[in-house]
Design a protein around this motif. Structure first.
Motif, PDB file in Angstrom:
ATOM      1  N   PHE A  13      -1.323   0.167  14.492  1.00 15.86           N
ATOM      2  CA  PHE A  13      -0.911  -0.058  15.965  1.00 15.86           C
ATOM      3  C   PHE A  13      -1.708   0.911  16.702  1.00 15.86           C
ATOM      4  CE2 PHE A  13       2.522  -2.556  14.136  1.00 15.86           C
ATOM      5  CZ  PHE A  13       2.078  -3.604  14.589  1.00 15.86           C
ATOM      6  N   MET A  14      -2.013   2.066  16.000  1.00 14.59           N
ATOM      7  CA  MET A  14      -3.224   2.981  16.817  1.00 14.59           C
ATOM      8  C   MET A  14      -4.558   2.570  16.940  1.00 14.59           C
ATOM      9  SD  MET A  14      -5.819   5.148  15.722  1.00 14.59           S
ATOM     10  CE  MET A  14      -5.496   5.378  13.921  1.00 14.59           C
ATOM     11  N   CYS A  15      -5.018   1.940  15.963  1.00 13.54           N
ATOM     12  CA  CYS A  15      -6.406   1.467  15.897  1.00 13.54           C
ATOM     13  C   CYS A  15      -6.529   0.035  16.414  1.00 13.54           C
ATOM     14  CB  CYS A  15      -7.027   1.711  14.707  1.00 13.54           C
ATOM     15  SG  CYS A  15      -6.490   0.800  13.264  1.00 13.54           S
ATOM     16  N   ASN A  16      -5.566  -0.759  16.585  1.00 15.37           N
ATOM     17  CA  ASN A  16      -5.657  -2.382  17.053  1.00 15.37           C
ATOM     18  C   ASN A  16      -6.662  -3.139  16.138  1.00 15.37           C
ATOM     19  OD1 ASN A  16      -4.102  -1.605  19.141  1.00 15.37           O
ATOM     20  ND2 ASN A  16      -5.485  -2.014  20.837  1.00 15.37           N
ATOM     21  N   LYS A  17      -6.315  -2.804  14.805  1.00 18.63           N
ATOM     22  CA  LYS A  17      -7.269  -3.669  13.960  1.00 18.63           C
ATOM     23  C   LYS A  17      -6.211  -4.428  13.060  1.00 18.63           C
ATOM     24  CE  LYS A  17     -10.953  -0.445  13.229  1.00 18.63           C
ATOM     25  NZ  LYS A  17     -11.828  -1.080  13.930  1.00 18.63           N
ATOM     26  N   PRO A  18      -6.683  -5.341  12.653  1.00 21.92           N
ATOM     27  CA  PRO A  18      -5.817  -5.778  11.226  1.00 21.92           C
ATOM     28  C   PRO A  18      -6.174  -5.222  10.111  1.00 21.92           C
ATOM     29  CG  PRO A  18      -8.003  -7.109  11.255  1.00 21.92           C
ATOM     30  CD  PRO A  18      -7.872  -6.249  12.685  1.00 21.92           C
ATOM     31  N   VAL A  19      -5.046  -5.034   9.537  1.00 27.71           N
ATOM     32  CA  VAL A  19      -4.847  -3.984   8.235  1.00 27.71           C
ATOM     33  C   VAL A  19      -4.077  -4.894   7.062  1.00 27.71           C
ATOM     34  CG1 VAL A  19      -4.062  -1.876   7.479  1.00 27.71           C
ATOM     35  CG2 VAL A  19      -5.060  -1.882   9.582  1.00 27.71           C
ATOM     36  N   ALA A  20      -4.796  -4.832   5.975  1.00 28.39           N
ATOM     37  CA  ALA A  20      -4.416  -5.492   4.909  1.00 28.39           C
ATOM     38  C   ALA A  20      -3.515  -4.712   3.857  1.00 28.39           C
ATOM     39  CB  ALA A  20      -5.436  -6.196   4.075  1.00 28.39           C
ATOM     40  N   ILE A  21      -2.281  -4.852   3.465  1.00 28.79           N
ATOM     41  CA  ILE A  21      -1.365  -4.166   2.427  1.00 28.79           C
ATOM     42  C   ILE A  21      -1.320  -5.298   1.244  1.00 28.79           C
ATOM     43  CG2 ILE A  21       0.635  -3.053   1.924  1.00 28.79           C
ATOM     44  CD1 ILE A  21      -0.059  -3.596   5.562  1.00 28.79           C
ATOM     45  N   LEU A  22      -2.065  -4.873   0.327  1.00 23.69           N
ATOM     46  CA  LEU A  22      -2.069  -5.761  -0.997  1.00 23.69           C
ATOM     47  C   LEU A  22      -1.005  -5.372  -1.828  1.00 23.69           C
ATOM     48  CD1 LEU A  22      -5.819  -6.004  -1.941  1.00 23.69           C
ATOM     49  CD2 LEU A  22      -4.461  -7.790  -0.538  1.00 23.69           C
ATOM     50  N   THR A  23      -0.027  -6.278  -2.280  1.00 22.09           N
ATOM     51  CA  THR A  23       1.097  -6.100  -3.224  1.00 22.09           C
ATOM     52  C   THR A  23       0.940  -6.746  -4.295  1.00 22.09           C
ATOM     53  OG1 THR A  23       2.522  -7.674  -1.838  1.00 22.09           O
ATOM     54  CG2 THR A  23       2.795  -5.201  -1.124  1.00 22.09           C
ATOM     55  N   ASP A  24       0.976  -6.301  -5.529  1.00 26.49           N
ATOM     56  CA  ASP A  24       0.661  -6.988  -6.846  1.00 26.49           C
ATOM     57  C   ASP A  24       2.074  -7.178  -7.293  1.00 26.49           C
ATOM     58  OD1 ASP A  24       1.241  -4.702  -8.253  1.00 26.49           O
ATOM     59  OD2 ASP A  24      -0.944  -4.262  -8.431  1.00 26.49           O
ATOM     60  N   ALA A  25       1.813  -7.884  -8.504  1.00 27.21           N
ATOM     61  CA  ALA A  25       3.005  -8.265  -9.460  1.00 27.21           C
ATOM     62  C   ALA A  25       3.981  -7.143 -10.204  1.00 27.21           C
ATOM     63  CB  ALA A  25       2.660  -9.267 -10.659  1.00 27.21           C
ATOM     64  N   THR A  26       2.816  -5.902 -10.534  1.00 32.47           N
ATOM     65  CA  THR A  26       3.715  -4.878 -11.063  1.00 32.47           C
ATOM     66  C   THR A  26       4.459  -4.007 -10.046  1.00 32.47           C
ATOM     67  OG1 THR A  26       1.512  -4.539 -12.313  1.00 32.47           O
ATOM     68  CG2 THR A  26       3.156  -2.648 -12.256  1.00 32.47           C
ATOM     69  N   PHE A  27       3.883  -4.182  -8.702  1.00 32.88           N
ATOM     70  CA  PHE A  27       4.844  -3.667  -7.610  1.00 32.88           C
ATOM     71  C   PHE A  27       6.090  -4.099  -7.526  1.00 32.88           C
ATOM     72  CE2 PHE A  27       5.755  -3.488  -3.193  1.00 32.88           C
ATOM     73  CZ  PHE A  27       5.922  -2.369  -2.782  1.00 32.88           C
ATOM     74  N   TRP A  28       6.052  -5.460  -7.457  1.00 34.46           N
ATOM     75  CA  TRP A  28       7.298  -6.304  -7.202  1.00 34.46           C
ATOM     76  C   TRP A  28       8.290  -6.259  -8.293  1.00 34.46           C
ATOM     77  CZ3 TRP A  28       8.372  -6.720  -2.111  1.00 34.46           C
ATOM     78  CH2 TRP A  28       7.552  -7.012  -1.397  1.00 34.46           C
ATOM     79  N   GLU A  29       7.547  -6.117  -9.377  1.00 31.07           N
ATOM     80  CA  GLU A  29       8.461  -6.142 -10.547  1.00 31.07           C
ATOM     81  C   GLU A  29       9.192  -4.862 -10.670  1.00 31.07           C
ATOM     82  OE1 GLU A  29       6.718  -5.882 -14.853  1.00 31.07           O
ATOM     83  OE2 GLU A  29       6.881  -7.966 -14.629  1.00 31.07           O
ATOM     84  N   GLY A  30       8.810  -3.673 -10.157  1.00 29.46           N
ATOM     85  CA  GLY A  30       9.634  -2.613 -10.301  1.00 29.46           C
ATOM     86  C   GLY A  30      10.947  -2.605  -9.321  1.00 29.46           C
ATOM     87  N   SER A  31      10.941  -3.666  -8.585  1.00 27.26           N
ATOM     88  CA  SER A  31      12.107  -3.827  -7.759  1.00 27.26           C
ATOM     89  C   SER A  31      13.472  -4.134  -8.440  1.00 27.26           C
ATOM     90  CB  SER A  31      11.999  -4.540  -6.220  1.00 27.26           C
ATOM     91  OG  SER A  31      11.667  -5.632  -6.815  1.00 27.26           O
TER      92      SER A  31
END
Ligand SMILES: [Mg+2]
Lengths: 184, 165
Positions: B147-165
Motif C-alpha cells: 500500500f506504500m508503492c501502489n503495486k500488485p504484490v505476490a505472496i506465494l505460499t506452497d504446500a510445505t508452508f501450509w503443512e506446517g499449520s
C-alpha cells in the motif's frame, strides 16, 4: 438510436453520479460528449466495468453507474451471479446492448442473436432487471436512480459508431481525479 | 497462534477489509478464517480477473482490497494486472496458493508452477515466497509495502508452508 445518441440523451443524468465506463468507444464517446471528474474511463481490460462498479458501490455510499456493453458482459458473464449475490442498492448496471462488438468494427455478438442478457441476468438471481428501447433509456435510468435499488438496465439499441478521438489522459490522472470526486 | 489466524490478523491490522477469493484446497482454512471476521467484506469471485476488477473498484471507493487465488490464476489475469492494476497504479496484495511445488500430488499443477515466478518476474511484480511457517512473519511488512508503492504484490505460499499449520 446508436450508443453515442443515448449518451447525449442521458449525459445530464450521468453528470452527478459516479460512472465507470466501458473500454473503447463507449469511454471515448462519453469523454467527448461530457467529460466529468466523476467518470472513470477504462482504457484497457475488456469486461470488467461491472466488476469495478460493484466493488466501488460496495465500498462507499454514493450511487455508481457502470456503463457496459453486450460484448463486454458476454466476456465476463461471471459478474452477474456476483452482482446478484452481493446486493448494493447504490449500484446500477447499464448495458448498452447494440448486438455487436462496436469498438472492433461491429462484428455481431450472440446478444444480438438468440441470447437475452436480461433473461441471463434474471436467471443469475439479479432482481430489478429492466429491458428497454434506446429511446427509453433516460426514463429507465431515472427510475433506477429514484428507486435506490440495485438495478440492471439492458438497453436495446442500434449498432453504429461516430468518429471520436482516443483518450490521451494519463490513467493515473483519470484515477486520481476520479478518487477525489468519490470523496468530494 | 494458527497461521491462518496470523495472516488474517495482519490483513485486519493493515485495514484490508475487502477480500475477494477464488478457492483452492490449500487456501480453504484461511478463507474460513476470513468468514469469521466482521471487519472484512468477503466477496467470492467466479474468475480471478473479475475479482481484480472488484478490488480495483473497492480501492477507488476508499477500501484496501486483497485477492486470494491459486497460481494458475496468473495465466488468467495477466491482461488485468497490466492494463488495470499496474496501468492505473493500484495496490493489490495477492495471496497465492503456489500449487505444483514440493509435495504436490497433481502433476498438471507443476506445469503452471514452473512458469509462475518467471511470469511474475516478467510482469515486474514484487514476489515473496513463503516456504516455512516462519516466513509469514514478513506478511505484515509486505502488506505495508504494497500500500506504500501502489503495486500488485505476490505472496506465494506452497504446500510445505501450509503443512506446517
Ligand atoms: Mg456492443
Amino acid at each position: 438510436m446508436i450508443r453515442s445518441e443515448i449518451f447525449r440523451d442521458i449525459a445530464p443524468r450521468l453528470r452527478d453520479q459516479l460512472v465507470i465506463c466501458n473500454i473503447g468507444l463507449p469511454s471515448q464517446e462519453l469523454h467527448m460528449i461530457d467529460d466529468q471528474p466523476t467518470n472513470f474511463y477504462m482504457l484497457g481490460t475488456m469486461g470488467l466495468a461491472s466488476s469495478i462498479g460493484l466493488g466501488l458501490a460496495l465500498a462507499q455510499p454514493k450511487t455508481v453507474i457502470a456503463i457496459d456493453g453486450d460484448g463486454s458482459v458476454l466476456t465476463n458473464f461471471g459478474t452477474l451471479p456476483t452482482i446478484a449475490n452481493n446486493v448494493a442498492d447504490n449500484f446500477i448496471l447499464l448495458i448498452i446492448d447494440n448486438g455487436s462488438y462496436g469498438s472492433t468494427g461491429d462484428q455481431p455478438t450472440y446478444a444480438g442473436k438468440k441470447t437475452s442478457l436480461a433473461a441471463v441476468a434474471r436467471a443469475c438471481g439479479c432482481g430489478n432487471v429492466v429491458e428497454c428501447r434506446a429511446e427509453e433509456t433516460g426514463k429507465a435510468l431515472q427510475a433506477a436512480l429514484d428507486s435506490r435499488k440495485m438495478t440492471i438496465i439492458v438497453c436495446k439499441c442500434e449498432s453504429g459508431n461516430i468518429k471520436v478521438p482516443v483518450i490521451t489522459k494519463d490513467p493515473v490522472v483519470i484515477r486520481d481525479r476520479f478518487m477525489t470526486a468519490v470523496t468530494a | 497462534m494458527s497461521i491462518n489466524k496470523k495472516i488474517v490478523d495482519d490483513f485486519v491490522a493493515n485495514d484490508v477489509t475487502f477480500i475477494t477469493t477464488v478457492p483452492c484446497k490449500q487456501l480453504g482454512s484461511v478463507m474460513e478464517e476470513i468468514e469469521t471476521r466482521p471487519e472484512i467484506y468477503h466477496i467470492p469471485a467466479n474468475k480471478e480477473d473479475e475479482g481484480m476488477g472488484l478490488c480495483a473498484g473497492a480501492f477507488m471507493g476508499g477500501k484496501r482490497p486483497a485477492i486470494i487465488m491459486q497460481n494458475t490464476a496468473i495465466g488468467v489475469t495477466i491482461n488485468t494486472l497490466v492494463t488495470l492494476i499496474q496501468f492505473y497504479r493500484m495496490p493489490l496484495p495477492m495471496l497465492i496458493s503456489y500449487r505444483g511445488e514440493l509435495k504436490e500430488s497433481v502433476a498438471c499443477q507443476v506445469e503452471m508452477a514452473v512458469h509462475t515466478k518467471a511470469l511474475l518476474n516478467q510482469l515486474r511484480i514484487p514476489t515473496y515466497h513463503f516456504h516455512q511457517q516462519d516466513d509469514a512473519r514478513e506478511f505484515d511488512t509486505i502488506l505495508k509495502y504494497t500500500f506504500m508503492c501502489n503495486k500488485p504484490v505476490a505472496i506465494l505460499t506452497d504446500a510445505t508452508f501450509w503443512e506446517g499449520s
